[in-house]
Design an enzyme around this catalytic site. Structure first.
Site, PDB file in Angstrom:
ATOM      1  N   HIS A   1     -30.813 -16.149 -24.787  1.00  0.00           N
ATOM      2  CA  HIS A   1     -29.721 -16.628 -23.930  1.00  0.00           C
ATOM      3  C   HIS A   1     -30.123 -17.949 -23.291  1.00  0.00           C
ATOM      4  CE1 HIS A   1     -26.993 -12.888 -23.115  1.00  0.00           C
ATOM      5  NE2 HIS A   1     -27.312 -13.016 -24.403  1.00  0.00           N
TER       6      HIS A   1
ATOM      7  N   TYR B   1     -23.110 -12.596 -13.217  1.00  0.00           N
ATOM      8  CA  TYR B   1     -23.507 -12.069 -11.899  1.00  0.00           C
ATOM      9  C   TYR B   1     -22.357 -12.389 -10.946  1.00  0.00           C
ATOM     10  CZ  TYR B   1     -28.420 -11.782 -13.423  1.00  0.00           C
ATOM     11  OH  TYR B   1     -29.601 -11.469 -14.066  1.00  0.00           O
TER      12      TYR B   1
ATOM     13  N   PRO C   1     -33.443  -5.610  -8.797  1.00  0.00           N
ATOM     14  CA  PRO C   1     -33.270  -6.086 -10.178  1.00  0.00           C
ATOM     15  C   PRO C   1     -32.363  -7.321 -10.314  1.00  0.00           C
ATOM     16  CG  PRO C   1     -32.200  -3.967  -9.860  1.00  0.00           C
ATOM     17  CD  PRO C   1     -32.933  -4.251  -8.610  1.00  0.00           C
TER      18      PRO C   1
ATOM     19  N   LYS D   1     -36.617  -9.511 -12.596  1.00  0.00           N
ATOM     20  CA  LYS D   1     -38.036  -9.850 -12.512  1.00  0.00           C
ATOM     21  C   LYS D   1     -38.982  -8.665 -12.641  1.00  0.00           C
ATOM     22  CE  LYS D   1     -37.407 -14.182 -12.037  1.00  0.00           C
ATOM     23  NZ  LYS D   1     -37.543 -14.903 -13.301  1.00  0.00           N
TER      24      LYS D   1
ATOM     25  N   TYR E   1     -35.134 -18.453 -12.549  1.00  0.00           N
ATOM     26  CA  TYR E   1     -34.605 -17.344 -13.353  1.00  0.00           C
ATOM     27  C   TYR E   1     -35.363 -17.224 -14.689  1.00  0.00           C
ATOM     28  CZ  TYR E   1     -31.287 -14.035 -15.351  1.00  0.00           C
ATOM     29  OH  TYR E   1     -30.714 -12.903 -15.909  1.00  0.00           O
TER      30      TYR E   1
HETATM   31  P1  FAS Z   1     -43.403   1.973 -14.985  1.00  0.00           P
HETATM   32  O1  FAS Z   1     -42.906   2.727 -13.795  1.00  0.00           O
HETATM   33  O2  FAS Z   1     -42.468   1.538 -16.043  1.00  0.00           O
HETATM   34  O3  FAS Z   1     -44.521   2.859 -15.740  1.00  0.00           O
HETATM   35  C1  FAS Z   1     -45.463   3.623 -15.008  1.00  0.00           C
HETATM   36  C2  FAS Z   1     -45.888   4.802 -15.869  1.00  0.00           C
HETATM   37  O4  FAS Z   1     -46.906   5.513 -15.173  1.00  0.00           O
HETATM   38  C3  FAS Z   1     -44.733   5.784 -16.106  1.00  0.00           C
HETATM   39  O5  FAS Z   1     -44.604   6.056 -17.487  1.00  0.00           O
HETATM   40  C4  FAS Z   1     -45.147   7.032 -15.311  1.00  0.00           C
HETATM   41  O6  FAS Z   1     -44.750   8.213 -15.948  1.00  0.00           O
HETATM   42  C5  FAS Z   1     -46.664   6.897 -15.288  1.00  0.00           C
HETATM   43  N1  FAS Z   1     -47.282   7.561 -14.141  1.00  0.00           N
HETATM   44  C6  FAS Z   1     -46.856   7.597 -12.862  1.00  0.00           C
HETATM   45  N2  FAS Z   1     -47.718   8.303 -12.095  1.00  0.00           N
HETATM   46  C7  FAS Z   1     -48.717   8.721 -12.928  1.00  0.00           C
HETATM   47  C8  FAS Z   1     -49.890   9.482 -12.744  1.00  0.00           C
HETATM   48  N3  FAS Z   1     -50.224   9.953 -11.525  1.00  0.00           N
HETATM   49  N4  FAS Z   1     -50.674   9.736 -13.820  1.00  0.00           N
HETATM   50  C9  FAS Z   1     -50.364   9.217 -15.049  1.00  0.00           C
HETATM   51  N5  FAS Z   1     -49.260   8.486 -15.294  1.00  0.00           N
HETATM   52  C10 FAS Z   1     -48.445   8.244 -14.227  1.00  0.00           C
HETATM   53  N6  FAS Z   1     -36.558  -4.358 -13.896  1.00  0.00           N
HETATM   54  C11 FAS Z   1     -35.852  -5.403 -14.358  1.00  0.00           C
HETATM   55  O7  FAS Z   1     -36.427  -6.465 -14.587  1.00  0.00           O
HETATM   56  N7  FAS Z   1     -34.499  -5.282 -14.582  1.00  0.00           N
HETATM   57  C12 FAS Z   1     -33.836  -4.108 -14.363  1.00  0.00           C
HETATM   58  O8  FAS Z   1     -32.633  -4.013 -14.579  1.00  0.00           O
HETATM   59  C13 FAS Z   1     -34.550  -2.992 -13.902  1.00  0.00           C
HETATM   60  N8  FAS Z   1     -33.916  -1.797 -13.710  1.00  0.00           N
HETATM   61  C14 FAS Z   1     -34.646  -0.734 -13.246  1.00  0.00           C
HETATM   62  C15 FAS Z   1     -34.035   0.522 -13.033  1.00  0.00           C
HETATM   63  C16 FAS Z   1     -34.759   1.623 -12.543  1.00  0.00           C
HETATM   64  C17 FAS Z   1     -34.087   2.956 -12.319  1.00  0.00           C
HETATM   65  C18 FAS Z   1     -36.146   1.463 -12.251  1.00  0.00           C
HETATM   66  C19 FAS Z   1     -36.960   2.611 -11.700  1.00  0.00           C
HETATM   67  C20 FAS Z   1     -36.765   0.235 -12.469  1.00  0.00           C
HETATM   68  C21 FAS Z   1     -36.021  -0.866 -12.976  1.00  0.00           C
HETATM   69  N9  FAS Z   1     -36.620  -2.110 -13.208  1.00  0.00           N
HETATM   70  C22 FAS Z   1     -35.928  -3.166 -13.671  1.00  0.00           C
HETATM   71  C23 FAS Z   1     -38.006  -2.302 -12.949  1.00  0.00           C
HETATM   72  C24 FAS Z   1     -38.784  -1.744 -14.126  1.00  0.00           C
HETATM   73  O9  FAS Z   1     -38.323  -2.308 -15.304  1.00  0.00           O
HETATM   74  C25 FAS Z   1     -40.243  -1.971 -13.842  1.00  0.00           C
HETATM   75  O10 FAS Z   1     -40.486  -3.267 -13.334  1.00  0.00           O
HETATM   76  C26 FAS Z   1     -41.137  -1.723 -15.034  1.00  0.00           C
HETATM   77  O11 FAS Z   1     -40.878  -0.448 -15.543  1.00  0.00           O
HETATM   78  C27 FAS Z   1     -42.573  -1.871 -14.559  1.00  0.00           C
HETATM   79  O12 FAS Z   1     -43.408  -1.391 -15.543  1.00  0.00           O
HETATM   80  P2  FAS Z   1     -44.727  -0.581 -15.146  1.00  0.00           P
HETATM   81  O13 FAS Z   1     -45.444  -1.326 -14.089  1.00  0.00           O
HETATM   82  O14 FAS Z   1     -45.399  -0.262 -16.438  1.00  0.00           O
HETATM   83  O15 FAS Z   1     -44.232   0.734 -14.411  1.00  0.00           O
HETATM   84  C1  PHB Z   2     -29.873  -5.330 -17.429  1.00  0.00           C
HETATM   85  O1  PHB Z   2     -29.374  -5.721 -18.512  1.00  0.00           O
HETATM   86  O2  PHB Z   2     -30.181  -4.126 -17.220  1.00  0.00           O
HETATM   87  C2  PHB Z   2     -30.125  -6.329 -16.331  1.00  0.00           C
HETATM   88  C3  PHB Z   2     -29.990  -7.675 -16.607  1.00  0.00           C
HETATM   89  C4  PHB Z   2     -30.228  -8.602 -15.597  1.00  0.00           C
HETATM   90  C5  PHB Z   2     -30.574  -8.160 -14.330  1.00  0.00           C
HETATM   91  C6  PHB Z   2     -30.715  -6.804 -14.063  1.00  0.00           C
HETATM   92  C7  PHB Z   2     -30.488  -5.876 -15.071  1.00  0.00           C
HETATM   93  O3  PHB Z   2     -30.799  -9.073 -13.336  1.00  0.00           O
END
Ligand code: FAS
Ligand code: PHB
Length: 389
Positions: free
Chosen positions: A72, A200, A292, A296, A384
């Site tokens: 994009h 957005y 989100p 980032k 961004y």
């Molecule tokens: P993660 O949380 O992905 O991974 C951590 C892992 O550790 C998990 O698999 C968990 O099961 C494991 N774990 C936890 N405790 C443990 C323990 N005690 N022992 C062993 N394993 C354990 N980011 C965006 O950029 N855009 C978005 O739209 C966006 N939407 C999101 C929506 C939701 C609902 C959530 C929760 C997050 C969102 N995020 C978004 C942020 C998300 O993408 C995170 O930044 C990303 O998953 C970070 O990756 P990790 O640091 O690997 O953490």
């Molecule tokens: C998404 O596609 O889930 C998304 C994209 C941009 C954002 C947040 C979420 O800033």
């Protein structure tokens, strides 16, 4: 068992770190609490900064992303029923890649399997020990049997609710937090996206976002009050609210369909300092959370992995300690820049309960200034697409 780096958490941060270390001849073991299916079933981020794209290529994980990802070159912002474009390519000569975190995680697991990486899933009661010594170790239980992994370093890639951050003494750890008074109700639908690029939308009823995963899979969000429950929102109610908040021309084009995933996520800004204590490193969501809005979260996890991988590679392969010793300082410098941008985007685009009419006008005038000012759009674009590592 013994390994050089014991990684707690098999999400994107843990998997990517393990893959990059492997390619540099450094061995690691991942301990993941959940099953692989559970981890692969999570619907999260959708946008990769180009620095993240390059990191995935470097990790030999970029092939499917190149085929199926959507580059994009810009995004739309809208207010008062009018949209305008932030042209990343024209303003800063860069772009982003729309490719879901679910796919990134799939590709990382496949890559670890291909190289024989050790990922122990459904590991229970994971506990790091002796982190402030030169001989840390990690214990866990699997199928009722207790295990111990001796290692040189522990990488806490276990997310916001993980065990790693809690292992840093309260006397050492400092946290910074802002909880937002609203959440995002997200819907995934097998419908064509309403727009070629993301929209957005600022609206007096609340924020909305039109995103996508591929030309047949759309991802939409509307801001909702913190106490809303997903059961309160029928698909029709969601589509009606989304139509109200996005520009009329987009609303007319909107193709609706049944939600195949629907959930509400709370929004917070959070940072834990330091990101290193003894032989423990905090990586990704274990150390920080962003709303989100600025896309980032996943990209910051990749950013931390960049600094930690560089530090560990220099430590093991060149006998250089500086990268490991300065990991926290270097990672945090970029974390705070993303925290600032995510907070700014969230403050600009969401309806805050106490903002009143003046607050709405301030947001609308800032968006109008973005539309008229190339230098303002350049600043937005620079942040961004992702600041340099
Ligand atoms: P993660 O949380 O992905 O991974 C951590 C892992 O550790 C998990 O698999 C968990 O099961 C494991 N774990 C936890 N405790 C443990 C323990 N005690 N022992 C062993 N394993 C354990 N980011 C965006 O950029 N855009 C978005 O739209 C966006 N939407 C999101 C929506 C939701 C609902 C959530 C929760 C997050 C969102 N995020 C978004 C942020 C998300 O993408 C995170 O930044 C990303 O998953 C970070 O990756 P990790 O640091 O690997 O953490
Ligand atoms: C998404 O596609 O889930 C998304 C994209 C941009 C954002 C947040 C979420 O800033």
């Amino acid at each position: 068992m013994r390994t050089q780096v014991c990684i707690i958490g098999g999400g994107p941060a843990g998997l990517l770190l393990s893959q990059l270390l492997h390619l540099d001849g450094i061995d690691s073991v991942i301990l993941e609490r959940r099953s692989r299916d559970y981890v692969l079933g999570r619907i999260r981020a959708g946008v990769l900064e180009w620095g993240s794209v390059e990191m995935l290529r470097k990790a030999q994980v970029g092939a499917r992303m190149e085929r199926e990802g959507l580059p994009h070159e810009g995004t739309y912002l809208s207010a008062q029923n009018r949209g305008f474009r932030i042209d990343f390519q024209d303003l800063v000569g860069k772009k982003v890649m729309v490719y879901g975190q679910t796919e990134v995680t799939h590709d990382l697991y496949d890559a670890r399997d291909k190289l024989g990486g050790v990922v122990i899933d459904e590991a229970e009661g994971v506990r790091p020990h002796d982190l402030d010594t030169e001989a840390p170790y990690v214990t866990y239980t699997k199928d009722g049997t207790e295990h111990r992994i001796d290692c040189d370093f522990v990488a806490g890639c276990d997310g916001y609710h993980g065990v790693s951050r809690q292992s840093i003494p309260d006397s050492v750890l400092q946290t910074f937090e802002r909880v937002y008074p609203f959440g995002w109700l997200g819907v995934l639908s097998q419908t064509p996206p309403v727009s070629e690029e993301l929209i957005y939308a600022n609206h007096e009823r609340g924020f909305a976002l039109c995103s996508m995963r591929n030309p047949k899979l759309s991802r939409y969000y509307v801001q909702v009050p913190l106490d809303d429950k997903v059961e309160q929102w029928s698909d029709d109610a969601f589509w009606d609210e989304l139509r109200r908040r996005i520009p009329a021309d987009a609303a007319e084009r909107l193709v609706t369909g049944p939600s195949i995933e629907k959930s509400i996520a709370p929004l917070r800004s959070f940072v834990a300092e330091p990101m290193k204590w003894g032989r423990l490193f905090l990586v990704g969501d274990a150390a920080h959370i962003v709303p989100p809005t600025g896309a980032k979260g996943l990209n910051l996890a990749v950013s931390d992995v960049h600094y930690l991988h560089e530090g560990l590679r220099a430590h093991y392969n060149d006998g250089e300690p500086e990268g490991v010793e300065r990991y926290s300082e270097r990672a945090l410098a970029r974390v705070w820049q993303s925290e600032r941008f995510s907070w700014q985007m969230t403050s600009l685009l969401h309806r805050f309960p106490d903002q009143g009419g003046f607050g709405q006008r301030m947001q609308e005038s800032e968006l109008a200034y973005l539309e008229m000012s190339r230098s303002a759009r350049t600043t937005m674009a620079e942040n961004y697409v992702g600041l340099p590592f």
